[in-house]
Design an enzyme around this catalytic site. Structure first.
Site, PDB file in Angstrom:
ATOM      1  N   HIS A 192       0.846  -1.198   0.000  1.00  0.00           N
ATOM      2  CA  HIS A 192       0.000   0.000   0.000  1.00  0.00           C
ATOM      3  C   HIS A 192       0.876   1.240   0.000  1.00  0.00           C
ATOM      4  O   HIS A 192       2.050   1.204   0.400  1.00  0.00           O
ATOM      5  CB  HIS A 192      -0.950   0.022   1.200  1.00  0.00           C
ATOM      6  N   CYS A 193       0.298   2.336  -0.494  1.00  0.00           N
ATOM      7  CA  CYS A 193       0.962   3.634  -0.419  1.00  0.00           C
ATOM      8  C   CYS A 193       0.137   4.511   0.510  1.00  0.00           C
ATOM      9  O   CYS A 193      -0.515   4.006   1.423  1.00  0.00           O
ATOM     10  CB  CYS A 193       1.124   4.243  -1.803  1.00  0.00           C
ATOM     11  N   ALA A 194       0.122   5.802   0.280  1.00  0.00           N
ATOM     12  CA  ALA A 194      -0.569   6.705   1.204  1.00  0.00           C
ATOM     13  C   ALA A 194      -2.073   6.588   1.118  1.00  0.00           C
ATOM     14  O   ALA A 194      -2.775   6.884   2.094  1.00  0.00           O
ATOM     15  CB  ALA A 194      -0.150   8.147   0.934  1.00  0.00           C
ATOM     16  N   ARG A 197      -3.717   3.967  -1.308  1.00  0.00           N
ATOM     17  CA  ARG A 197      -4.194   2.843  -2.113  1.00  0.00           C
ATOM     18  C   ARG A 197      -3.652   1.507  -1.644  1.00  0.00           C
ATOM     19  O   ARG A 197      -2.507   1.403  -1.210  1.00  0.00           O
ATOM     20  CB  ARG A 197      -3.771   3.036  -3.582  1.00  0.00           C
TER      21      ARG A 197
END
Length: 642
Positions: A29-31, A33
């Site tokens: 995951h990113c910030a 998504r």
């Protein structure tokens, strides 16, 4: 308080929509998504995922199924990896390798070709360029009589300079194996016969050769490019087929045996000679253009090379450069690029010396150094020349004129090196070196002088447009009591622009989710420097270790997200220096992260920075204050009210 328990229904529904845990290769995951790599796109139920409560959007990009959640994505991630069968598939914070096959979508043929070339050469491009400088200086020293070519020192350093190029097929075997999902060591073993000394020696044998009763065209494949790539591509199919049909008891050792027994004769009899001849035809065509109209060939390359770089299309020329150097000992196509690169570097140098904006000069200075010394122009182009337009146009004109002169000079590069100040020795072997130097200098002078003369007018127009916009906003504010009242209303928050740069229309952002505004009211900025400021005063609610994004909740309840770059989460923190962590309290305008824009550009990502009010739907109004054009960090961008 939000916890992973709140996301258990969402995680279960999403996993079902993706075809279950068995259909997931990995998840990170990113910030904002969840990023899934899946095995079979046909098993994915897009509508089920999109209809799941809490899912903002589903998009497929970068070889991933990206599910937009928002600031609470860490909790959603924890809920996903807690599900049965998912614990070992989590790759939190890890960069996921791009793949054009994983998402079931096929890019067009041309884009696929560019992606292929990029993936094959990017891992070895800097070693190639760096070692080539050593090779260029050795060549210059030999031509000028500085070195005794029979000495031990020269032999050792010549081996240092030539070793990578001689065994280039082996290096490409590794990168091609990664691209085509083949075992790297089987790939290397398959390509190794191409550079085996006795096979190379057959090329000098004056006799009819046969392999298995079939006529064999012996060739020297050392330093070649295309044969190794095609060999590994075909061998990957053989390997996958063998792994599919062989019993497990013999699969591990029989797979490489069969791959080599099948592929090596095929390569030496067909693939090798055919690909070498194809490369020779392409090179001959380019050489023909240089013979028929060298000024035209040089002028076109000098003018449009940097345009090709902007769109990533320059990768398609790299195999031709390397092939020409391997087979002819030089590349005529590379010489005019010196004018193109040095012209853009000279243009940004003029900006560094002439601009009255400290922030612009601060970015232009290092960009000029990297362009002149290393031939790396992306920071100059993306950060300065293109946004201002005038320097880029001046660089194109200078590159065209210099390219024409260099084309007429008949100069070629005798090694693969980035066009730069340090690349001059590579041009000593062929043609009129003095004309090459003159062409480069003229290209730089035209670009520098053109930028120097036109820059003040360009910046003055920027300031006039900015002042006109501010006056219009002020007039509208003074004439609207409701707006004035809203400005003074304590329940509203002014959200500040986080970076210096240029505001662009949201629909121009190269990310479907951001471009659609699905995450909330947003502003997109192409940054001109790497300092990112807090858009509001409040508490940090999201700050991934990668540093590419920061979420802040104001005292008035406005939740903002500053997202630096497109897909920069895959840089895994490289180039980002975060200054805040979750739980910190910040003031509007306080530095929250520094980003190395050069590193972002070199990694192949866009530095477009998004300012998003992620809880826009819960607010009564979110008003846009910034319009497309030049902006300064700390200016009002949005006004949000509960």
């Amino acid at each position: 308080m939000t916890t992973k328990t709140d996301f258990e229904p969402l995680s279960k529904a999403v996993l079902e929509g993706l075809g279950g845990a068995d259909n997931v290769s990995s998840v990170t995951h990113c910030a904002t998504r969840l990023r899934f790599k899946i095995k079979d796109a046909c098993k994915v139920n897009d509508s089920k995922i999109e209809d799941t409560a809490g899912v903002i959007a589903l998009m497929k990009a970068g070889g991933q199924h990206q599910i937009v959640i928002g600031n609470d994505v860490p909790f959603a991630y924890d809920a996903v990896v807690s599900l049965p069968g998912m614990a070992t598939k989590g790759a939190k914070g890890a960069a996921v390798e791009d793949s054009d096959e994983d998402n079931g979508e096929k890019p067009n043929a041309f884009n696929a070709f560019i992606q292929l070339i990029s993936s094959l050469f990017t891992p070895i491009l800097w070693p190639l360029a760096g070692i080539a400088l050593v090779k260029a200086f050795l060549s210059a020293g030999t031509n000028l009589g500085w070195f005794d070519t029979e000495s031990t020192n020269y032999i050792v350093f010549a081996a240092l300079a030539d070793g990578l190029f001689f065994f280039l097929p082996m290096f490409l075997a590794v990168t091609a194996a990664r691209r085509f999902k083949m075992n790297e060591f089987i790939a290397m073993a398959t390509v190794a016969p191409l550079v085996y000394p006795s096979i190379i020696g057959l090329a000098s044998v004056d006799a009819d050769l046969k392999l298995l009763g079939i006529p064999l065209t012996a060739m020297d494949y050392s330093s070649s490019v295309i044969p190794a790539i095609v060999t590994v591509w075909l061998a990957s199919y053989v390997q996958h087929y063998c792994e599919k049909i062989l019993p497990s008891a013999v699969r591990n050792f029989m797979t490489p045996v069969l791959v080599l027994l099948i592929m090596v004769p095929i390569v030496l009899l067909t693939v090798g000679p055919l690909t070498m001849k194809l490369a020779a035809w392409i090179s001959a065509g380019v050489a023909w253009l240089f013979q028929v109209a060298p000024w035209l060939a040089g002028g076109l390359l000098g003018a449009f090379w940097q345009v090709l770089v902007i769109f990533g299309l320059h990768w398609g020329f790299v195999p031709i450069f390397l092939n020409d150097i391997a087979n002819l000992g030089h590349s005529a196509m590379m010489a005019p690029l010196q004018a193109a690169v040095m012209a853009q570097a000279a243009a940004v140098t003029a900006v560094a010396l002439r601009s009255h904006l400290p922030a612009r000069r601060k970015l232009a200075g290092p960009s000029a150094v990297s362009g002149i010394l290393a031939g790396v122009t992306e920071p100059a182009i993306y950060g300065i020349n293109l946004p201002l337009k005038v320097p880029f146009y001046a660089g194109v004109v200078g590159g065209a004129v210099g390219g024409i002169i260099i084309g007429l000079a008949g100069v070629s590069f005798n090694s693969f090196t980035f066009p730069s100040l340090l690349a001059f020795p590579a041009a000593l072997g062929e043609g009129n070196f003095l004309m090459f130097v003159i062409g480069t200098i003229i290209a730089m002078v035209i670009a520098f002088v053109g930028t120097w003369i036109l820059l003040p007018r360009a910046e003055r127009r920027e300031e006039e447009a900015k002042a006109a916009k501010a006056a219009a906003e002020l007039e509208a504010t003074e004439g609207d009591d409701n707006t004035a009242a809203a400005t003074e209303d304590a329940s509203s928050d002014t959200v500040l622009i986080p970076v210096n740069g240029t505001v662009i229309p949201l629909d121009e952002v190269e990310d479907k989710v951001f471009a659609s505004g699905a995450m909330g009211e947003s502003i997109a900025v192409e940054p001109s420097n790497g300092q990112v400021l807090a858009p509001v005063s409040g508490k940090v609610i999201a700050a991934p270790k990668s540093g590419h994004a920061v979420g802040i909740k104001s005292a008035g309840g406005v939740e903002t997200l500053v997202h630096v770059g497109i897909d920069t989460v895959q840089m895994d923190g490289e180039g980002f220096t975060p200054h805040v962590t979750v739980g910190d309290h910040v003031q509007a305008g306080q530095p929250i992260v520094d980003v190395d824009l050069d590193a972002v550009a070199k990694a192949g990502y866009k530095a477009t920075t998004l300012l998003i009010v992620t809880n826009s739907k819960k607010l009564s109004t979110v008003e846009h204050l910034a319009q497309p054009g030049l902006v300064v960090a700390g200016e009002p961008g949005l006004r949000a009210a509960k």
